[in-house]
Motif scaffolding. Structure first.
Motif, PDB file in Angstrom:
ATOM      1  N   ARG A 262      47.171  35.241  63.541  1.00 41.79           N
ATOM      2  CA  ARG A 262      48.192  36.185  63.081  1.00 41.79           C
ATOM      3  C   ARG A 262      47.950  36.554  61.618  1.00 41.79           C
ATOM      4  O   ARG A 262      47.431  35.745  60.848  1.00 41.79           O
ATOM      5  N   ILE A 263      48.340  37.769  61.248  1.00 45.42           N
ATOM      6  CA  ILE A 263      48.255  38.245  59.866  1.00 45.42           C
ATOM      7  C   ILE A 263      49.665  38.569  59.388  1.00 45.42           C
ATOM      8  O   ILE A 263      50.418  39.266  60.078  1.00 45.42           O
ATOM      9  N   ASP A 264      50.032  38.065  58.218  1.00 41.16           N
ATOM     10  CA  ASP A 264      51.302  38.419  57.582  1.00 41.16           C
ATOM     11  C   ASP A 264      51.026  39.174  56.292  1.00 41.16           C
ATOM     12  O   ASP A 264      50.116  38.806  55.526  1.00 41.16           O
ATOM     13  N   GLY A 265      51.828  40.212  56.022  1.00 39.24           N
ATOM     14  CA  GLY A 265      51.712  40.937  54.764  1.00 39.24           C
ATOM     15  C   GLY A 265      50.613  41.979  54.787  1.00 39.24           C
ATOM     16  O   GLY A 265      49.866  42.127  55.764  1.00 39.24           O
ATOM     17  N   ARG A 266      50.518  42.708  53.685  1.00 37.95           N
ATOM     18  CA  ARG A 266      49.469  43.718  53.515  1.00 37.95           C
ATOM     19  C   ARG A 266      48.657  43.337  52.284  1.00 37.95           C
ATOM     20  O   ARG A 266      49.215  43.098  51.222  1.00 37.95           O
ATOM     21  N   PHE A 267      47.349  43.282  52.452  1.00 34.35           N
ATOM     22  CA  PHE A 267      46.494  42.887  51.335  1.00 34.35           C
ATOM     23  C   PHE A 267      45.176  43.630  51.414  1.00 34.35           C
ATOM     24  O   PHE A 267      44.800  44.160  52.466  1.00 34.35           O
ATOM     25  N   ALA A 268      44.494  43.698  50.298  1.00 38.32           N
ATOM     26  CA  ALA A 268      43.196  44.355  50.202  1.00 38.32           C
ATOM     27  C   ALA A 268      42.097  43.307  50.074  1.00 38.32           C
ATOM     28  O   ALA A 268      42.371  42.138  49.770  1.00 38.32           O
ATOM     29  N   ARG A 269      40.894  43.720  50.298  1.00 41.23           N
ATOM     30  CA  ARG A 269      39.768  42.808  50.105  1.00 41.23           C
ATOM     31  C   ARG A 269      39.791  42.289  48.663  1.00 41.23           C
ATOM     32  O   ARG A 269      39.952  43.046  47.714  1.00 41.23           O
ATOM     33  N   GLY A 270      39.621  40.986  48.519  1.00 44.42           N
ATOM     34  CA  GLY A 270      39.647  40.356  47.202  1.00 44.42           C
ATOM     35  C   GLY A 270      41.004  39.831  46.785  1.00 44.42           C
ATOM     36  O   GLY A 270      41.112  39.120  45.783  1.00 44.42           O
TER      37      GLY A 270
END
Length: 367
Positions: free
Chosen positions: A303-311
Motif C-alpha cells: 500500500r502507498i499512503d500520501g503523495r511524494f516525489a522521487r527523492g
C-alpha cells in the motif's frame, strides 16, 4: 560531573525547558540560570564543548507584550511573543555566560534547516565552527516565523537533531521531571526507569503526553522521540530534573537512554527525519528482507499512503509498525502502479527503464 563527563563526551547538548528558565509570572529565574552557566564553564574548563537548546522565548515575550495564556492563545500571538522574547532570551544568556568568561552565540533554526539535506549541512558547519572557537551556541526554534505545519513543536527533538548535526556524544534534557516512569508519575505505584537499553513498544507505552508546567509544548512522548533520534546518531540521552540547583554538576536521579553503535552520518540524518511525505506499507517477507540489509522491492509493497516525489523522505511500515525511513526512488503515482509486481514487469508497466528498488538500502535507515 554526573552526566556525560568531558573525558567520555567531547561535545554535549543541553536542553532547558521553559518552566525551568521562566517563572510563572514570566520573569527569568536568574539565580538558577547563573548556576547553569557556572556548570557550563566548569565543563568548558575541563575540555568539553557545550551547546544549549533553550526554550523560553514565547514565555518571556508574552509577559513583555501582555499577551494572555502565556502567548499561546493563537499562532499569531506565539509568533509575536517569540519575536519579542527571543531578543530578551539571547540577552540573558549572553549576560550570564559572560559573567563566567564565556561567549554566547545565537542560532535560530526552523524545521526545514535540519530536514533539507543541504541546509542541514550548512547548519552543522556553523555549529561546529562555533564550538571549535570555544563559543557556547544558544539555539532555539525560530518561532517568530514557524507555523503549525513546519515547526518542531518542542525543543526535545530539536536538541536531538542538534546533537546529530554537532556530532555530540551526549544530550541532557533538563525538565520538570527526573526521568521516565512506567506510568504517569502522579499515579500510585509509579516506578522510575533509570536506564533504557532499547526503545520498543513497551517503553513508548510508558510515555505521558502532559507537560506538568503548562508552559512547554512537549511531554514524555517527545522526549522518547528525541532519545530515538539521538541514539540513532550514536549519542546517549538523559532526561534529568532541572528542579535542583546546579543540575549539570549535582548527581541526581535520571533516565539514561543508551546509544547503540553510531550509524553513518547520512543514515543517522534519515533516521532522525520528522517530515516524511508519505508511507510505503510492506508485507512480512519484505520486512524480513529489510532486516537482512536488503533494498525495498516493489514485490513486497502492499500500500502507498500520501503523495511524494522521487527523492522525498518516506517511512516504510511493516505489519508491526514503522521499520525504516528512506528516500523514495519513485514518485507516489508510479510506486502505486508497481505494488506487488515483480521487477521484470516494471518496464512494461511504466513505459521506461525502471530503477532497481522502491527504496534503495543505501538511502534507507532502519529504526
Amino acid at each position: 560531573m554526573s552526566l556525560f563527563p568531558p573525558a567520555t563526551c567531547p561535545r554535549l547538548i543541553v536542553k532547558i525547558g521553559s518552566a525551568l528558565l521562566v517563572d510563572p509570572d514570566g520573569g527569568v529565574r536568574r539565580a538558577w540560570l547563573e548556576g547553569i552557566a557556572a556548570d557550563i564553564a566548569a565543563r568548558a574548563g575541563a575540555g568539553q564543548q557545550v551547546a544549549v537548546v533553550s526554550s523560553g522565548a514565547i514565555a518571556l515575550g508574552a509577559r513583555r507584550l501582555g499577551l494572555p495564556k502565556g502567548g499561546r492563545a493563537s499562532l499569531e500571538d506565539a509568533q509575536a511573543a517569540a519575536a519579542a522574547g527571543q531578543i530578551a532570551l539571547a540577552g540573558v544568556w549572553a549576560e550570564v555566560l559572560g559573567h563566567v568568561g564565556l561567549t554566547a552565540a545565537q542560532m535560530l533554526v526552523t524545521l526545514g534547516d535540519l530536514e533539507e539535506r543541504r541546509r542541514y549541512l550548512n547548519a552543522a558547519a556553523t555549529l561546529g565552527r562555533l564550538l571549535q572557537l570555544g563559543v557556547v551556541p544558544v539555539i532555539n526554534e525560530n518561532d517568530s516565523v514557524a507555523t503549525e505545519e513546519i515547526r518542531f513543536g518542542d525543543n526535545d527533538r530539536l536538541a536531538a537533531r542538534i546533537a546529530q548535526a554537532a556530532g555530540a556524544a551526549g544530550v541532557v534534557l533538563l525538565s520538570d521531571i527526573d526521568g521516565l516512569y512506567d506510568r504517569n508519575p502522579a499515579l500510585p505505584g509509579a516506578v522510575h526507569v533509570p536506564r533504557v537499553e532499547r526503545i520498543d513498544g513497551a517503553i513508548e507505552g510508558m510515555a505521558d503526553r502532559g507537560s506538568a508546567s503548562g508552559m512547554g509544548s512537549g511531554g514524555m512522548v517527545s522526549k522518547i522521540a528525541a532519545a530515538r533520534i539521538a541514539n540513532a546518531a550514536g549519542a546517549g540521552l538523559a532526561i534529568a530534573s532541572g528542579r535542583i540547583e546546579r543540575p549539570l554538576s549535582t548527581p541526581a536521579r535520571h533516565t539514561l537512554f543508551v546509544a547503540a553503535q553510531s550509524a553513518p552520518a547520512r543514515k543517522a540524518w534519515l533516521a532522525g527525519g520528522l517530515t516524511a511525505k508519505g508511507a510505503i506499507h510492506v508485507d512480512a517477507g519484505a520486512a524480513r528482507a529489510l532486516a537482512d540489509g536488503r533494498s525495498l522491492l516493489a514485490a513486497g509493497a502492499t500500500r502507498i499512503d500520501g503523495r511524494f516525489a522521487r527523492g522525498d523522505l518516506v517511512t516504510i511500515e511493516g505489519p508491526d509498525g514503522t521499520l525504516a525511513r528512506g528516500l523514495s526512488e519513485y514518485d507516489s503515482d508510479d510506486a502505486l502502479l508497481l505494488l506487488g509486481r515483480r521487477s521484470e514487469d516494471h518496464a512494461a508497466i511504466l513505459g521506461y527503464a525502471p530503477r532497481s528498488a522502491l527504496v534503495h538500502r543505501n538511502h534507507m535507515a532502519l529504526l
